[in-house]
Design an enzyme around this catalytic site. Structure first.
Site, PDB file in Angstrom:
ATOM      1  CG  ASP A 101     107.170  20.721  -5.504  1.00 49.32           C
ATOM      2  OD1 ASP A 101     106.705  19.781  -4.168  1.00 49.32           O
ATOM      3  OD2 ASP A 101     107.366  21.659  -4.881  1.00 49.32           O
ATOM      4  CG  HIS A 302     107.907  15.541  -5.963  1.00 45.93           C
ATOM      5  ND1 HIS A 302     106.935  15.419  -5.725  1.00 45.93           N
ATOM      6  CD2 HIS A 302     108.994  16.560  -6.256  1.00 45.93           C
ATOM      7  CE1 HIS A 302     106.798  17.247  -5.688  1.00 45.93           C
ATOM      8  NE2 HIS A 302     107.559  17.407  -5.534  1.00 45.93           N
TER       9      HIS A 302
END
Length: 327
Positions: A101, A302
């Site tokens: 991320d 994610h």
């Protein structure tokens, strides 16, 4: 995890907390938002067992690392400087570096700025993104004409962090669930969207109130993250986003830059970032000359290193072993 070593170093003007395990070549693991070192709990063990010295810090503004007061204290040069100082404090000269991320953005910048130090690169979820010709604020504004875009929403100091700090457990569970594969697979769960949301609502109003924890997240795991964010709050991590325009303005020399080290990209096949960064993912075939693979893991979202820890650990171990002779 009781065998993990917790320690602190002074680096780049801050006191940084990190976790260490294993012996061998150094591997740094950099978390994203909203995470801490704990997001790597599975990889720390697996990589250490494979013969690596694994270090996962709480980055600037997170967990038990210091949280400077000024927004300008969270620029990309500060974040890379923290990591370089950490490597030096550990008594090492080189390391493999892996980020997830927002940690991938720091990892990419570190690879560009210090190729002599960071010899292997791993990016999870967020790919290498070459510097764009249009500054981020303009692109954010274009993306938020009809609805709030979360990165635009973050730009107002004090707003998003006040919402998220008000109920840390609900905030973390909502964000973690919304990004996970479960939120896309579970058709019975009411769908909300914290990435793009109605301008008459707040960000926290659009977090899913999950009926139960995702299968990969235990109550003990969630409690650990809650402890970390109750200590640091959300302000420091959000300040990273408030420096995007400043980072862009300070790095015109990165126009057309390529990462020349061996690099692996890993993401969950159900990660919403894939759609947002589709052009950058495709472009890595040319922007990363020594790309060692783009891997999409089925039924993962994610938080891929938490949702599918064994697959991610195996890919990283294979990558590090295969690239050891590529210098």
């Amino acid at each position: 995890m009781t065998s993990f070593k917790h320690a602190y170093v002074h680096t780049n003007g801050i006191r940084m907390h990190y976790v260490e395990h294993g012996e061998g070549p150094l591997v740094l693991l950099l978390h994203g938002w909203p995470e801490t070192w704990y997001t790597w709990r599975h990889q720390i063990t697996a990589l250490a067992e494979a013969g690596y010295r694994v270090v996962a810090p709480d980055q600037r503004g997170y967990g038990y690392t210091e949280t400077p007061l000024e927004i300008s204290d969270y620029g990309i040069f500060d974040l890379v400087g923290d990591v370089v100082g950490l490597v030096n404090a550990l008594g090492e000269e080189q390391a493999a570096i892996v980020g997830h991320d927002m940690g991938s953005i720091v990892t990419s910048a570190a690879a560009l700025l210090r190729p002599d130090m960071f010899k292997r690169v791993g990016l999870l979820s967020v790919p290498f993104m070459q510097r764009k010709s249009i500054r981020p604020a303009v692109r954010y504004e274009m993306a938020s004409q009809k609805a709030h875009f979360y990165q635009t929403y973050f730009q107002t100091p004090g707003r998003a962090e006040a919402e998220l700090d008000a109920d840390v457990r609900r905030s973390l569970l909502g964000i973690l669930y919304d990004g996970a594969a479960e939120s896309r697979i579970n058709t019975a769960q009411p769908k909300t969207n914290m990435v793009f949301f109605d301008k008459n609502t707040r960000l926290v109003d659009n977090l899913t109130t999950a009926d139960e924890l995702p299968g990969w997240l235990s109550e003990a795991d969630l409690d650990t993250f809650i402890d970390h964010f109750q200590h640091s709050g959300f302000r420091g991590g959000i300040n990273w986003y408030r420096n995007m325009d400043r980072n862009w303005a300070q790095t015109p020399f990165w126009d057309g830059a390529r990462i020349t080290q061996p690099l692996i990209y890993i993401a969950g096949a159900l990660d919403g970032v894939l759609k947002i960064t589709a052009e950058d993912i495709e472009a890595m075939d040319s922007t990363v000359p020594r790309l060692q693979g783009k891997h999409l893991i089925d039924n993962a979202g994610h938080w891929v290193q938490q949702e599918r820890p064994q697959e991610v650990s195996r890919l990283l171990i294979d990558f590090l072993g295969q690239t050891a002779t590529l210098d």
